[in-house]
Design a protein around this motif. Structure first.
Motif, mmCIF file in Angstrom:
data_model
loop_
_atom_site.group_PDB
_atom_site.id
_atom_site.type_symbol
_atom_site.label_atom_id
_atom_site.label_comp_id
_atom_site.label_asym_id
_atom_site.label_seq_id
_atom_site.Cartn_x
_atom_site.Cartn_y
_atom_site.Cartn_z
ATOM 1 N N ALA A 144 0.856 -1.049 -0.005
ATOM 2 C CA ALA A 144 -0.130 -0.070 -0.103
ATOM 3 C C ALA A 144 0.891 0.988 -0.185
ATOM 4 O O ALA A 144 0.431 2.280 -0.567
ATOM 5 N N TYR A 170 2.265 -2.842 8.758
ATOM 6 C CA TYR A 170 0.831 -2.147 8.382
ATOM 7 C C TYR A 170 1.362 -1.156 7.159
ATOM 8 O O TYR A 170 0.343 -1.155 6.409
ATOM 9 N N ASP A 203 -6.594 -4.369 11.114
ATOM 10 C CA ASP A 203 -7.515 -3.366 12.022
ATOM 11 C C ASP A 203 -7.460 -3.308 13.263
ATOM 12 O O ASP A 203 -6.728 -4.276 13.947
ATOM 13 N N GLU A 262 -5.299 -2.902 5.398
ATOM 14 C CA GLU A 262 -6.345 -3.455 5.538
ATOM 15 C C GLU A 262 -6.301 -5.044 6.236
ATOM 16 O O GLU A 262 -7.323 -5.529 6.795
ATOM 17 N N ASP A 263 -5.031 -5.497 6.463
ATOM 18 C CA ASP A 263 -4.724 -6.738 7.057
ATOM 19 C C ASP A 263 -5.044 -6.574 8.850
ATOM 20 O O ASP A 263 -5.248 -7.585 9.239
ATOM 21 N N HIS A 291 -3.206 4.137 10.850
ATOM 22 C CA HIS A 291 -4.497 4.119 10.397
ATOM 23 C C HIS A 291 -5.049 5.507 9.653
ATOM 24 O O HIS A 291 -5.361 5.700 8.819
ATOM 25 N N HIS A 305 -2.916 6.880 6.760
ATOM 26 C CA HIS A 305 -3.168 6.166 5.637
ATOM 27 C C HIS A 305 -4.519 6.659 4.750
ATOM 28 O O HIS A 305 -4.747 6.822 3.948
ATOM 29 N N ASN A 318 0.028 -3.593 3.980
ATOM 30 C CA ASN A 318 -1.415 -3.848 3.808
ATOM 31 C C ASN A 318 -2.039 -3.233 5.052
ATOM 32 O O ASN A 318 -2.129 -4.268 6.109
#
Length: 723
Positions: free
Chosen positions: A190, A501, A509, A506-507, A470, A473, A504
């Protein structure tokens, strides 16, 4: 065949066409999820299969094939060969490996799901790939780093920790390893550039590395870090799926300390950058080693001449020495072009020594500096500046330029930063137009500066780290992330999470952080106690986030220029039993960690435990014991209590335990491999009387072998009958 298969041999193999595989994209999977330790239908046996690579592939790919062989041997005790057999492992890069390109051309390998992607890999089993070969487990990369990451993903899946060398982590021994049928990929990262900054490396890393790897090779600078040292840094960075490094800067110059450093980075496939205070591919130490600044009087007239290698005055001042500084910058970009390494060029300028510019903070001056740097890039590369990757880092005072309206050219990546304590200061403004160069993030797990250093042990709380990353991103910050990891060793857990992180988001949370901690525990210590270890890791991060160890000191004030210690004021209130409650929480965490350590298998696993978890928990818990006894002793002494003396004994015993824990780390763990690493002062920050005017934030400049009453204000005793 030899350990590497020749291009000619592969091209002449006469591959027969077979039906093309499905063009669907490979299934994104968690690291190593296609590995099994028990046989299933259609699975590929990894034990005994040679690992084959085209020698004409990227040097980093050829090298990682060797690492994969070594990793399989670490787990199974059986080292794979490199020649063809009935079942083989094929490792290679699309467009660079005749092995892979031959399979694609023959219709045996479908790479449509990864071709042209950034740093993406495919793992799959191919039937009858070559004459005389029944099956191959193929690790193919869209580019060289994609292949490298794919190979290291296999290593992770079979149980080799990314920290196998840095923390002496032994893998669980396996007799069987199987690759499940199917098409697998870890996807495309990402964040495009992901890495860390080796920083604040004195005294620990700066003591250990030259002793272990040999002195630096720049004449007169034996403390420099060599290519052999950086090879270990590059390896763990790649195992963590990072690609980008800011090298160490405290008295060190990456390009000079070993002439092999840049070449070694290229061989490994690492993208080199420089920190926020080091523009144009030059470390600031390269200037400091060779320049002597002129001395000027209040009118600006030169009183004592200075010099630098570029015919200037030696001053790190663009207003006063611009011609020489431009020549210095030009040489940095020219070196990148001549040596051909992959680099990201830092723009802008800060003061020498991680400070604001001596020339003031006028926007016009910074515009002039950036314009001159861009012109140099164009002239040296003979290409438009936009074709060279550049960053401008808005660290500390530099953010003021942005806040006052200065914008870098759109192709430049603007790196936003945290506040040095893990809280991001600024996010991309959704109301502003998008930038071609995008945004980046500079984040701290280690810090030296006001209001207080923290560099001894990991103090990150993953819940806070997650929230900050988070948010970054979510605001579209996705181009370049770099974390200040200090000595690296000691910040393994947050470093690994940061890079996981960034790959990815989204892996991971918020609800899966406990699962991440369990995975980290399993990978490094086995499955047996993973749940309990994960619980300790979570509690440790929460406790450290409340107050960093360097902030445990008495309140000190200056009255009429004199130092005054308030013996009734500590970082904790004596009321409501806060000091006692916090110390007991640490004491209990220490007991839990000690129980885990006793239950772990002997030998290497216990060494790894002490390095990754045990030392930090035990030493921090002991520090709370020490400070609690010390602070209470000083209060009781002022009140004349008889219990004063037993508390003095307790404080001095805790200091002895502090020394003993450090000595175990330096002398006993891994056969003394880390001698000199635990030398970071961590007691008695803030003592202006003992350590000078910078003591409010700077570490005490004392070794941990000093007398106890030098390391912290001496405990007090009262005579019998005074209490």
């Amino acid at each position: 065949m030899s350990a590497s298969v020749s291009r000619r041999a592969v091209l002449g193999a006469g591959l027969a066409a077979v039906p093309v595989l499905s063009s669907r994209s490979p299934q994104p999977m968690e690291a190593g999820a296609y590995i099994s330790f028990s046989r299933t239908t259609g699975a590929f046996p990894l034990v005994g299969a040679p690992v084959v690579v085209d020698p004409d592939d990227h040097p980093g790919v050829v090298r990682v094939a060797g690492d994969l062989r070594a990793d399989i041997e670490r787990v199974t005790g059986v080292r794979p060969g490199g020649g063809l057999a009935r079942e083989v492992v094929l490792v290679g890069t699309i467009g660079r490996s005749a092995l892979i390109d031959g399979l694609v051309a023959a219709g045996k390998l479908d790479v449509s799901g990864i071709r042209g992607s950034w740093e993406t890999s495919l793992q799959t089993v191919v039937e009858r790939p070559l004459p005389g070969v029944d099956r191959a487990f193929v690790v193919a990369g869209s580019d060289p780093r994609g292949t490298i990451f794919g190979a290291y993903d296999v290593s992770y899946g079979i149980g080799v920790s990314p920290w196998h060398w840095w923390d002496d982590v032994p893998p669980t021994r396996r007799d069987e390893i199987w690759v499940l049928p199917g098409r697998y990929s870890q996807g495309t990262p990402a964040v495009k550039y992901r890495g860390f900054f080796i920083n604040d490396e004195n005294p620990a890393l700066g003591t250990w590395a030259p002793a272990y790897f040999g002195p630096g090779k720049a004449p007169g600078y034996p403390g420099g870090f060599t290519a052999d040292f950086y090879a270990r840094v590059f390896e763990v960075l790649l195992r963590l799926k990072g690609n980008y490094l800011w090298p160490a800067v405290w008295g060190r110059a990456f390009a000079e300390d070993d002439p092999e450093n840049h070449r070694r980075a290229s061989e490994y496939g690492i993208v080199m950058g420089t920190s926020h205070e080091a523009p144009m591919m030059r470390g600031i130490e390269e200037w400091n080693r060779h320049a002597v600044a002129a001395v000027r009087d209040s009118s600006g007239a030169i009183v004592t001449p200075g010099h630098d290698p570029y015919g200037g005055t030696g001053e790190w001042s663009y207003r006063l020495n611009s011609r020489a500084i431009q020549a210095y910058w030009r040489a940095g970009v020219q070196r990148m072009v001549d040596q051909g390494f992959e680099g990201v060029v830092t723009l802008g300028m800060r003061g020498n020594g991680d400070t604001s510019l001596p020339d003031g903070d006028g926007i016009e001056l910074m515009q002039e500096i950036i314009a001159a740097q861009r012109q140099i890039i164009e002239e040296v590369t003979d290409r438009p500046a936009a074709e060279t990757r550049q960053v401008w880092t808005l660290y500390k005072e530099v953010q003021r330029y942005w806040d006052r309206g200065l914008r870098a050219p759109e192709d430049v990546t603007v790196v936003l930063t945290d506040d040095n304590w893990g809280n991001v200061r600024k996010h991309p403004d959704p109301a502003e137009p998008g930038r071609v160069g995008g945004y980046g993030l500079y984040y701290h797990f280690d810090y030296v500066g006001a209001g207080r250093n923290y560099k001894w042990v990991d103090t990150a709380n993953l819940r806070n780290v997650w929230e900050q990353l988070h948010t970054a991103h979510a605001y579209g910050n996705r181009e370049l992330w770099v974390a200040n990891v200090g000595d690296l060793k000691g910040n393994e857990l947050p470093t690994e999470f940061f890079l996981n992180y960034a790959w990815n988001p989204e892996d991971w949370d918020l609800g899966r952080l406990g699962e991440w901690e369990r995975r980290y525990a399993r990978q490094n210590f086995g499955a047996g106690q993973a749940d309990e270890i994960a619980s300790v890791l979570a509690a440790y991060g929460q406790l450290q986030a409340r107050r960093k160890p360097e902030l445990l000191n008495r309140r000190i004030t200056l009255v009429d220029g004199q130092v005054v210690y308030d013996d009734q004021q500590t970082p904790f209130a004596f009321g409501h039993r806060e000091l006692e409650r916090v110390t007991e929480e640490w004491r209990e965490l220490g007991r839990r960690a000690e129980r885990i350590g006793r239950r772990l298998p002997g030998g290497g696993v216990r060494d790894a435990w002490f390095e990754l978890v045990g030392y930090a928990v035990a030493a921090t818990a002991n520090l709370y014991e020490l400070r609690s006894a010390e602070f209470t002793n000083l209060l009781y002494a002022a009140q004349g209590r008889a219990a004063t003396n037993s508390l003095a004994d307790a404080a001095e015993a805790a200091l002895a335990r502090d020394f003993a824990l450090a000595d175990r780390f330096n002398s006993a763990v891994a056969g003394g491999k880390w001698a000199g690493f635990q030398t970071q002062p961590h007691i008695d920050y803030g003592d202006v009387e003992r350590y000078g005017p910078n003591a409010g934030w700077q570490q005490p400049e004392r070794d941990n072998v000093a007398l106890p009453d030098v390391l912290f204000p001496a405990v007090r005793r009262v005579g019998v009958g005074e209490g």
